[in-house]
Design an enzyme around this catalytic site. Sequence first.
Site, PDB file in Angstrom:
ATOM      1  N   GLU A  27       2.492 -10.502  15.284  1.00 45.87           N
ATOM      2  CA  GLU A  27       1.917 -11.833  15.145  1.00 45.87           C
ATOM      3  C   GLU A  27       1.258 -11.972  13.780  1.00 45.87           C
ATOM      4  O   GLU A  27       0.751 -11.004  13.202  1.00 45.87           O
ATOM      5  CB  GLU A  27       0.872 -12.096  16.234  1.00 45.87           C
ATOM      6  CG  GLU A  27      -0.368 -11.241  16.133  1.00 45.87           C
ATOM      7  CD  GLU A  27      -1.470 -11.700  17.066  1.00 45.87           C
ATOM      8  OE1 GLU A  27      -1.732 -12.918  17.136  1.00 45.87           O
ATOM      9  OE2 GLU A  27      -2.084 -10.831  17.707  1.00 45.87           O
TER      10      GLU A  27
ATOM     11  N   ASP B 175      -9.517   4.654  12.878  1.00 42.69           N
ATOM     12  CA  ASP B 175      -9.784   4.057  11.565  1.00 42.69           C
ATOM     13  C   ASP B 175     -10.465   2.701  11.730  1.00 42.69           C
ATOM     14  O   ASP B 175     -10.042   1.701  11.146  1.00 42.69           O
ATOM     15  CB  ASP B 175      -8.491   3.924  10.762  1.00 42.69           C
ATOM     16  CG  ASP B 175      -8.747   3.793   9.261  1.00 42.69           C
ATOM     17  OD1 ASP B 175      -9.843   4.186   8.804  1.00 42.69           O
ATOM     18  OD2 ASP B 175      -7.860   3.300   8.541  1.00 42.69           O
TER      19      ASP B 175
ATOM     20  N   VAL C 295       3.813  -5.510   3.445  1.00 48.43           N
ATOM     21  CA  VAL C 295       3.719  -6.454   4.555  1.00 48.43           C
ATOM     22  C   VAL C 295       4.189  -7.815   4.061  1.00 48.43           C
ATOM     23  O   VAL C 295       3.769  -8.274   2.995  1.00 48.43           O
ATOM     24  CB  VAL C 295       2.276  -6.546   5.093  1.00 48.43           C
ATOM     25  CG1 VAL C 295       2.199  -7.543   6.248  1.00 48.43           C
ATOM     26  CG2 VAL C 295       1.792  -5.180   5.549  1.00 48.43           C
TER      27      VAL C 295
ATOM     28  N   MET D 243       1.860   2.915   2.367  1.00 51.14           N
ATOM     29  CA  MET D 243       2.803   2.953   3.482  1.00 51.14           C
ATOM     30  C   MET D 243       3.989   2.019   3.256  1.00 51.14           C
ATOM     31  O   MET D 243       5.071   2.249   3.769  1.00 51.14           O
ATOM     32  CB  MET D 243       2.081   2.522   4.757  1.00 51.14           C
ATOM     33  CG  MET D 243       2.958   2.610   5.984  1.00 51.14           C
ATOM     34  SD  MET D 243       2.460   3.947   7.041  1.00 51.14           S
ATOM     35  CE  MET D 243       3.562   3.688   8.409  1.00 51.14           C
TER      36      MET D 243
ATOM     37  N   VAL E 222      -1.804 -13.297  12.199  1.00 53.11           N
ATOM     38  CA  VAL E 222      -3.153 -13.733  12.567  1.00 53.11           C
ATOM     39  C   VAL E 222      -3.695 -14.638  11.475  1.00 53.11           C
ATOM     40  O   VAL E 222      -3.755 -14.262  10.305  1.00 53.11           O
ATOM     41  CB  VAL E 222      -4.085 -12.527  12.769  1.00 53.11           C
ATOM     42  CG1 VAL E 222      -5.501 -13.005  13.103  1.00 53.11           C
ATOM     43  CG2 VAL E 222      -3.558 -11.627  13.870  1.00 53.11           C
TER      44      VAL E 222
ATOM     45  N   GLY F 143       0.842  -1.183   0.000  1.00 52.88           N
ATOM     46  CA  GLY F 143       0.000   0.000   0.000  1.00 52.88           C
ATOM     47  C   GLY F 143       0.873   1.226   0.000  1.00 52.88           C
ATOM     48  O   GLY F 143       2.091   1.151  -0.170  1.00 52.88           O
TER      49      GLY F 143
END
Length: 333
Positions: free
Chosen positions: A95, A139, A26, A23, A97, A21
């Site tokens: 973590e 958010d 990931v 930013m 998820v 994205g």
Amino acid sequence: MISERAVVDGRFELLEPLGSGGMGTVWRAYDLALHREVALKEVRAETDGAGSPGVHRERVLREARALARIGHPNVVAIHHIVDSSEVAHPWIVMELVRGQSLADHLMGGPMQPSQVAHLGRGILAALRAAHQVGVLHRDIKPANVLLREDGSPVLTDFGIAALNDMTGLTSTGSVVGSLDYVAPERLSGQEGHTASDLWSLGLLLYFAVEGFHPMRRESTVATLAAVIRGEVPPPQRAGVLTAVLTALLVPDPDRRPSAEQVDLMLAQAVGFAGAPTVFDVPGGGSGAAASGGLGAGSGPGAFGGSGAGNGPGVFGGVGAGTDPGAFGGQGAG
């Protein structure tokens, strides 16, 4: 571009990118010291002129500090932060998820009021824990809620959180967050209300049970006007949740109930309806999903892909919605 199998800080082996994205990226990674999979958020220097790499770095550090303060089972856990002269930018180690995002879950249609009431209690518990340590999320939306394999919600993406002892990172007059989930008072410049997060929670619950977003319009301008008016149509499918939604979705933040009162109302709704403690999470057993949203529907992993149940993913995206994401990317859906 970082190649696969690269190792960050001599410890975290990058396995695959899960999504990107405004930013950054990931990654799914492997902790060579503790022999477990984790999620790594890599910051990316801005190139569109909207900000600076320094601002991005501060947002990454802010997210890490916010997560570290909370420590709650309904909030994604932070393990470590890599920030030294040996790396070009900081990385947050969190973590991984395993489940899917609430946004992906709701692509299958609205949920039953009893299920939404139970879900709401979990998200509210995360918010109460954050508010108690001076953190406002700012958010709240389905893309930023992950569902574990047992159906319990996990609140993610604290990258634009407001900490009560830190100065803001946005320019004067700007509002961070997804426009159609932003509380009316924030558009008029009133920040710092815990009730603003509760408004966003109310809209999330409304969308989950009614199957449509009451503020979303065909254009950003029309959505902005709807949010400013704060006029929410009466719910039709909410049943035992109607009183909760009506109480939360009032334009005046001072008239909204406290988090404690909302929890009591949700508990009563769960008890009245005889809600199960968990609900099915399609695909939850085979991988991890992600919050954030850049084009929901096409790929496995993070940022809203419809294949979230088939491949591991994490959070940290810019979010589904009609407005540009908080970190500079265009939301989808």
